[in-house]
Design a protein around this motif. Structure first.
Motif, short mmCIF file in Angstrom:
data_model
loop_
_atom_site.label_atom_id
_atom_site.label_comp_id
_atom_site.label_asym_id
_atom_site.label_seq_id
_atom_site.Cartn_x
_atom_site.Cartn_y
_atom_site.Cartn_z
N SER A 200 28.63 -28.90 21.68
CA SER A 200 27.48 -29.17 20.80
C SER A 200 27.11 -27.93 20.00
O SER A 200 25.95 -27.51 19.94
CB SER A 200 26.27 -29.63 21.62
OG SER A 200 26.55 -30.85 22.26
N SER A 201 28.13 -27.35 19.39
CA SER A 201 27.88 -26.13 18.62
C SER A 201 28.43 -26.26 17.20
O SER A 201 29.41 -26.97 16.95
CB SER A 201 28.49 -24.91 19.31
OG SER A 201 29.90 -25.02 19.34
N PHE A 202 27.77 -25.59 16.29
CA PHE A 202 28.18 -25.60 14.88
C PHE A 202 27.92 -24.20 14.34
O PHE A 202 26.90 -23.94 13.72
CB PHE A 202 27.40 -26.66 14.12
CG PHE A 202 27.84 -26.85 12.69
CD1 PHE A 202 26.89 -27.00 11.69
CD2 PHE A 202 29.18 -26.91 12.35
CE1 PHE A 202 27.28 -27.20 10.36
CE2 PHE A 202 29.58 -27.10 11.03
CZ PHE A 202 28.62 -27.24 10.04
N ASN A 203 28.87 -23.30 14.60
CA ASN A 203 28.68 -21.90 14.28
C ASN A 203 29.16 -21.54 12.88
O ASN A 203 30.08 -22.16 12.36
CB ASN A 203 29.39 -21.01 15.31
CG ASN A 203 28.81 -21.19 16.70
OD1 ASN A 203 27.66 -21.60 16.88
ND2 ASN A 203 29.62 -20.89 17.71
N PHE A 204 28.54 -20.53 12.33
CA PHE A 204 28.77 -20.14 10.94
C PHE A 204 29.20 -18.68 10.92
O PHE A 204 28.50 -17.83 11.46
CB PHE A 204 27.46 -20.35 10.18
CG PHE A 204 27.42 -19.86 8.77
CD1 PHE A 204 26.20 -19.48 8.20
CD2 PHE A 204 28.55 -19.79 7.97
CE1 PHE A 204 26.12 -19.04 6.89
CE2 PHE A 204 28.49 -19.35 6.66
CZ PHE A 204 27.27 -18.97 6.12
N THR A 205 30.33 -18.41 10.29
CA THR A 205 30.85 -17.04 10.21
C THR A 205 30.93 -16.58 8.77
O THR A 205 31.43 -17.30 7.91
CB THR A 205 32.24 -16.93 10.87
OG1 THR A 205 32.13 -17.26 12.26
CG2 THR A 205 32.81 -15.52 10.72
N ILE A 206 30.43 -15.39 8.55
CA ILE A 206 30.57 -14.75 7.24
C ILE A 206 31.55 -13.60 7.41
O ILE A 206 31.33 -12.70 8.24
CB ILE A 206 29.22 -14.21 6.71
CG1 ILE A 206 28.21 -15.35 6.60
CG2 ILE A 206 29.42 -13.52 5.36
CD1 ILE A 206 26.81 -14.89 6.21
N THR A 207 32.61 -13.64 6.65
CA THR A 207 33.64 -12.60 6.72
C THR A 207 33.36 -11.55 5.66
O THR A 207 32.97 -11.88 4.54
CB THR A 207 35.02 -13.22 6.48
OG1 THR A 207 35.26 -14.24 7.47
CG2 THR A 207 36.12 -12.17 6.58
N ALA A 208 33.54 -10.30 6.03
CA ALA A 208 33.32 -9.19 5.07
C ALA A 208 31.96 -9.33 4.42
O ALA A 208 31.84 -9.50 3.21
CB ALA A 208 34.44 -9.16 4.04
N SER A 209 30.93 -9.23 5.24
CA SER A 209 29.56 -9.47 4.76
C SER A 209 29.18 -8.54 3.61
O SER A 209 29.71 -7.42 3.48
CB SER A 209 28.58 -9.31 5.92
OG SER A 209 28.66 -8.00 6.45
N GLN A 210 28.27 -9.03 2.79
CA GLN A 210 27.77 -8.25 1.65
C GLN A 210 26.25 -8.20 1.70
O GLN A 210 25.62 -9.07 2.32
CB GLN A 210 28.23 -8.89 0.34
CG GLN A 210 29.73 -8.98 0.18
CD GLN A 210 30.16 -9.71 -1.08
OE1 GLN A 210 29.31 -10.13 -1.89
NE2 GLN A 210 31.46 -9.84 -1.29
N VAL A 211 25.67 -7.23 1.01
CA VAL A 211 24.22 -7.09 1.01
C VAL A 211 23.54 -8.36 0.52
O VAL A 211 22.49 -8.76 1.01
CB VAL A 211 23.80 -5.88 0.15
CG1 VAL A 211 22.29 -5.82 -0.01
CG2 VAL A 211 24.33 -4.58 0.76
N VAL A 212 24.18 -9.05 -0.41
CA VAL A 212 23.60 -10.29 -0.97
C VAL A 212 23.55 -11.42 0.05
O VAL A 212 22.91 -12.45 -0.19
CB VAL A 212 24.36 -10.77 -2.22
CG1 VAL A 212 24.17 -9.79 -3.35
CG2 VAL A 212 25.82 -11.02 -1.91
N ASP A 213 24.24 -11.25 1.17
CA ASP A 213 24.19 -12.26 2.22
C ASP A 213 22.91 -12.16 3.04
O ASP A 213 22.62 -13.04 3.86
CB ASP A 213 25.39 -12.13 3.16
CG ASP A 213 26.72 -12.40 2.47
OD1 ASP A 213 27.73 -11.76 2.84
OD2 ASP A 213 26.75 -13.24 1.55
N SER A 214 22.15 -11.11 2.85
CA SER A 214 20.90 -10.94 3.60
C SER A 214 19.95 -12.08 3.29
O SER A 214 19.59 -12.32 2.13
CB SER A 214 20.24 -9.60 3.24
OG SER A 214 21.07 -8.51 3.61
N ALA A 215 19.55 -12.79 4.33
CA ALA A 215 18.70 -13.97 4.18
C ALA A 215 18.42 -14.52 5.57
O ALA A 215 18.92 -14.02 6.57
CB ALA A 215 19.40 -15.04 3.33
N VAL A 216 17.61 -15.57 5.60
CA VAL A 216 17.44 -16.32 6.85
C VAL A 216 18.32 -17.56 6.74
O VAL A 216 18.30 -18.26 5.73
CB VAL A 216 15.97 -16.73 7.07
CG1 VAL A 216 15.84 -17.49 8.38
CG2 VAL A 216 15.07 -15.50 7.07
#
Lengths: 114, 118
Positions: free
Chosen positions: B73-89
């Motif tokens: 029962s999981s739905f995980n989210f991965t961001i690869t090579a994160s960037q400053v613009v990814d900052s958010a909730v």
């Protein structure tokens, strides 16, 4: 395409005063939602409209909250009288169909009750 | 009752790091949708992805990828090579589509605040 427009962005009132928020959805979107977002929490549905009909208002505190969507376009959410606990962000969203879950949100109206 | 849990309240990474946001959900329904939304500082939530309960195939979109596992029962989210613009909730959400008047009601988790530092 213009997005969902909400006003006012910020509102500060004293408790027991009335307040109203306005929402203009994306053109052609039949479904309109009002969500409440408390600080540090996810949004919670207050009411959902299909055109001008409120089809889910089970979470709307009807003793002090009211909403309307005249002509199935713009919508107004009113609180009267406001209480300290009503301080939150009120988000409006719209979608083409209720079933897709792809909602387009406005920037929200942040209410502070003193 | 339906419930979405995002156990990570805040995550801080340095730019170019990979980061995974966890989402666990509860529902008794056999048919449902799962979503991820992004809420930048400006406030409006932005739709990222929708997944129906019959499709467990992982999805990749640019630097974003999603791992749906019904067994946990999981739905995980991965961001690869994160960037400053990814900052958010980031919010995970669940929708019941089996009852007409209940459909489209999104149950949101509490959100994970991601901070990507340069």
């Amino acid at each position: 395409e213009a997005g969902v427009v909400q006003s006012p962005r910020y509102k500060i009132i004293e408790k027991k005063q009335p307040v109203a928020f306005w929402c203009n959805p994306i053109s052609g979107h039949n479904t309109l939602y009002w969500y409440l977002q408390n600080l540090g929490q996810g949004p919670e549905l207050l009411i959902r409209y299909e055109n001008e009909e409120a089809v889910d208002d089970s979470q709307l505190p009807k003793d002090r909250f009211s909403a309307e969507r005249l002509k199935g376009v713009d919508s107004t959410l009113k609180i009267q009288p406001a209480e300290l606990g009503d301080s939150a962000v009120y988000l409006c969203a719209s979608s083409r169909e209720w079933s897709t879950g792809e909602l387009f949100f406005g920037e929200g109206s942040r209410l502070t009750v003193l | 009752a339906q419930k979405v849990t995002q156990a990570q309240t805040e995550i801080s990474v340095v730019e170019k790091e990979d980061v995974t946001l966890d989402c666990v959900y509860e529902t008794r329904d056999t048919t449902y949708y799962l979503f991820w939304y992004k809420q930048p500082p400006s406030g409006e939530l932005v739709f990222l992805i929708r997944r129906n309960s019959f499709d467990e195939q992982n999805e990749i979109s640019g630097r974003y990828s999603w791992n749906f596992q019904k067994s946990t029962s999981s739905f995980n989210f991965t961001i690869t090579a994160s960037q400053v613009v990814d900052s958010a909730v980031y919010f995970c959400a669940l929708s019941d589509i089996t009852i007409y008047n209940q459909g489209g009601k999104l149950i949101f988790g509490q959100g994970t605040e991601l901070s990507v530092k340069p």
